[in-house]
Design a protein around this motif. Structure first.
Motif, PDB file in Angstrom:
ATOM      1  N   TYR A   1      57.682  40.442  51.209  1.00  0.00           N
ATOM      2  CA  TYR A   1      58.068  40.077  49.848  1.00  0.00           C
ATOM      3  C   TYR A   1      59.225  39.081  49.746  1.00  0.00           C
ATOM      4  N   GLU A   2      59.774  38.669  50.875  1.00  0.00           N
ATOM      5  CA  GLU A   2      60.825  37.659  50.839  1.00  0.00           C
ATOM      6  C   GLU A   2      60.897  36.980  52.205  1.00  0.00           C
ATOM      7  N   THR A   3      61.192  35.672  52.212  1.00  0.00           N
ATOM      8  CA  THR A   3      61.317  34.948  53.473  1.00  0.00           C
ATOM      9  C   THR A   3      62.342  33.834  53.330  1.00  0.00           C
ATOM     10  N   TRP A   4      62.978  33.482  54.451  1.00  0.00           N
ATOM     11  CA  TRP A   4      63.994  32.446  54.450  1.00  0.00           C
ATOM     12  C   TRP A   4      64.242  31.978  55.876  1.00  0.00           C
ATOM     13  N   ILE A   5      65.030  30.882  55.995  1.00  0.00           N
ATOM     14  CA  ILE A   5      65.421  30.328  57.292  1.00  0.00           C
ATOM     15  C   ILE A   5      66.941  30.320  57.358  1.00  0.00           C
ATOM     16  N   GLU A   6      67.474  30.682  58.525  1.00  0.00           N
ATOM     17  CA  GLU A   6      68.919  30.666  58.743  1.00  0.00           C
ATOM     18  C   GLU A   6      69.280  29.708  59.869  1.00  0.00           C
ATOM     19  N   ASP A   7      70.453  29.087  59.734  1.00  0.00           N
ATOM     20  CA  ASP A   7      70.953  28.242  60.820  1.00  0.00           C
ATOM     21  C   ASP A   7      71.737  29.100  61.814  1.00  0.00           C
ATOM     22  N   ILE A   8      72.390  28.465  62.762  1.00  0.00           N
ATOM     23  CA  ILE A   8      73.104  29.178  63.819  1.00  0.00           C
ATOM     24  C   ILE A   8      74.221  30.069  63.275  1.00  0.00           C
ATOM     25  N   ASP A   9      74.753  29.727  62.092  1.00  0.00           N
ATOM     26  CA  ASP A   9      75.835  30.508  61.487  1.00  0.00           C
ATOM     27  C   ASP A   9      75.338  31.555  60.497  1.00  0.00           C
ATOM     28  N   GLY A  10      74.018  31.677  60.354  1.00  0.00           N
ATOM     29  CA  GLY A  10      73.454  32.648  59.425  1.00  0.00           C
ATOM     30  C   GLY A  10      73.362  32.160  57.995  1.00  0.00           C
ATOM     31  N   ASN A  11      73.586  30.861  57.781  1.00  0.00           N
ATOM     32  CA  ASN A  11      73.476  30.282  56.444  1.00  0.00           C
ATOM     33  C   ASN A  11      72.036  29.891  56.151  1.00  0.00           C
ATOM     34  N   LEU A  12      71.631  29.968  54.887  1.00  0.00           N
ATOM     35  CA  LEU A  12      70.299  29.517  54.495  1.00  0.00           C
ATOM     36  C   LEU A  12      70.194  28.025  54.754  1.00  0.00           C
ATOM     37  N   CYS A  13      69.039  27.594  55.256  1.00  0.00           N
ATOM     38  CA  CYS A  13      68.867  26.178  55.542  1.00  0.00           C
ATOM     39  C   CYS A  13      67.391  25.805  55.520  1.00  0.00           C
ATOM     40  N   SER A  14      67.146  24.516  55.548  1.00  0.00           N
ATOM     41  CA  SER A  14      65.775  24.015  55.681  1.00  0.00           C
ATOM     42  C   SER A  14      65.736  22.820  56.621  1.00  0.00           C
ATOM     43  N   THR A  15      66.866  22.574  57.323  1.00  0.00           N
ATOM     44  CA  THR A  15      66.959  21.449  58.239  1.00  0.00           C
ATOM     45  C   THR A  15      67.641  21.901  59.522  1.00  0.00           C
ATOM     46  N   ALA A  16      67.138  21.376  60.637  1.00  0.00           N
ATOM     47  CA  ALA A  16      67.758  21.642  61.940  1.00  0.00           C
ATOM     48  C   ALA A  16      67.818  20.343  62.712  1.00  0.00           C
ATOM     49  N   MET A  17      68.725  20.280  63.656  1.00  0.00           N
ATOM     50  CA  MET A  17      68.804  19.134  64.539  1.00  0.00           C
ATOM     51  C   MET A  17      67.843  19.380  65.709  1.00  0.00           C
ATOM     52  N   MET A  18      67.360  18.314  66.327  1.00  0.00           N
ATOM     53  CA  MET A  18      66.548  18.465  67.537  1.00  0.00           C
ATOM     54  C   MET A  18      67.307  19.342  68.515  1.00  0.00           C
ATOM     55  N   GLY A  19      66.635  20.301  69.102  1.00  0.00           N
ATOM     56  CA  GLY A  19      67.281  21.196  70.043  1.00  0.00           C
ATOM     57  C   GLY A  19      68.154  22.249  69.387  1.00  0.00           C
ATOM     58  N   GLY A  20      68.192  22.249  68.059  1.00  0.00           N
ATOM     59  CA  GLY A  20      69.029  23.196  67.330  1.00  0.00           C
ATOM     60  C   GLY A  20      68.411  24.583  67.251  1.00  0.00           C
ATOM     61  N   ARG A  21      69.204  25.499  66.796  1.00  0.00           N
ATOM     62  CA  ARG A  21      68.772  26.891  66.665  1.00  0.00           C
ATOM     63  C   ARG A  21      68.365  27.163  65.222  1.00  0.00           C
ATOM     64  N   LEU A  22      67.213  27.812  65.054  1.00  0.00           N
ATOM     65  CA  LEU A  22      66.741  28.235  63.733  1.00  0.00           C
ATOM     66  C   LEU A  22      66.238  29.662  63.833  1.00  0.00           C
ATOM     67  N   THR A  23      66.479  30.424  62.770  1.00  0.00           N
ATOM     68  CA  THR A  23      65.985  31.786  62.691  1.00  0.00           C
ATOM     69  C   THR A  23      65.099  31.904  61.458  1.00  0.00           C
ATOM     70  N   PHE A  24      63.865  32.329  61.670  1.00  0.00           N
ATOM     71  CA  PHE A  24      62.905  32.530  60.592  1.00  0.00           C
ATOM     72  C   PHE A  24      62.921  34.019  60.254  1.00  0.00           C
ATOM     73  N   CYS A  25      63.119  34.325  58.987  1.00  0.00           N
ATOM     74  CA  CYS A  25      63.327  35.709  58.565  1.00  0.00           C
ATOM     75  C   CYS A  25      62.333  36.106  57.480  1.00  0.00           C
ATOM     76  N   PHE A  26      61.962  37.381  57.486  1.00  0.00           N
ATOM     77  CA  PHE A  26      61.221  37.914  56.350  1.00  0.00           C
ATOM     78  C   PHE A  26      61.506  39.396  56.169  1.00  0.00           C
TER      79      PHE A  26
END
Length: 162
Positions: free
Chosen positions: A18-43
């Motif tokens: 019922y909910e989904t989002w993406i987090e960056d390395i610091d746990g902030n909501l995001c929709s952009t990453a750098m090449m080789g960067g860390r992304l966390t897909f959450c639901f």
């Protein structure tokens, strides 16, 4: 993204996610990453009953709908989720420590599965994200999208014949 009223689900038995989002390395909501960067897909999910041997998956696709790679707890056995006997609700976080993607636009699909076979809820291409160019190898050179879909470091040698 609030998914409670989202109707475009694929092969879903119920609307458990019922909910989904993406987090960056610091746990902030995001929709952009750098090449080789860390992304966390959450639901976040809540099923109508306990799901036996639950499976949680994320698939990454390009803008043409081609599946590039996937991750789920049935395959990735080095996590704290593998072997969970049952679960009815929770928050799933799937982290890619170093995205191997060239600059471009991508989608993530998410899934909740039971006993490695039965799809409880599956939502295709629900999360849109962008990968930005980066000096990932530290050479001062930037990979371009025309060079492929994935980047990997390689060692290039010359054996000089004189």
């Amino acid at each position: 993204i609030d998914l409670r009223n989202y109707h475009e689900r694929t092969h879903s038995v119920e609307k458990a996610i019922y909910e989904t989002w993406i987090e960056d390395i610091d746990g902030n909501l995001c929709s952009t990453a750098m090449m080789g960067g860390r992304l966390t897909f959450c639901f976040r999910f809540a099923a109508s009953r306990s799901i036996h041997t639950p499976g949680f998956g994320v698939g990454i696709e390009d803008i043409h709908g081609r599946r590039l790679f996937s991750a789920n707890n049935y395959i990735m056995r080095d996590n704290n989720v593998y072997g969970t006997p049952s679960c009815q609700s929770g928050v799933v976080k799937c982290t890619f420590d170093s995205l191997p993607l060239f600059p471009g636009t991508y989608y993530a699909s998410i899934a909740l599965v039971e006993n490695e076979r039965f799809i409880i809820d599956y939502i295709e291409r629900i999360l849109l994200f962008h990968v930005e160019p980066s000096n990932i190898l530290g050479t001062g050179k930037i990979f371009e999208a025309s060079q492929g879909i994935f980047f990997i470091a390689a060692h290039i040698e010359l054996e000089k014949l004189c």
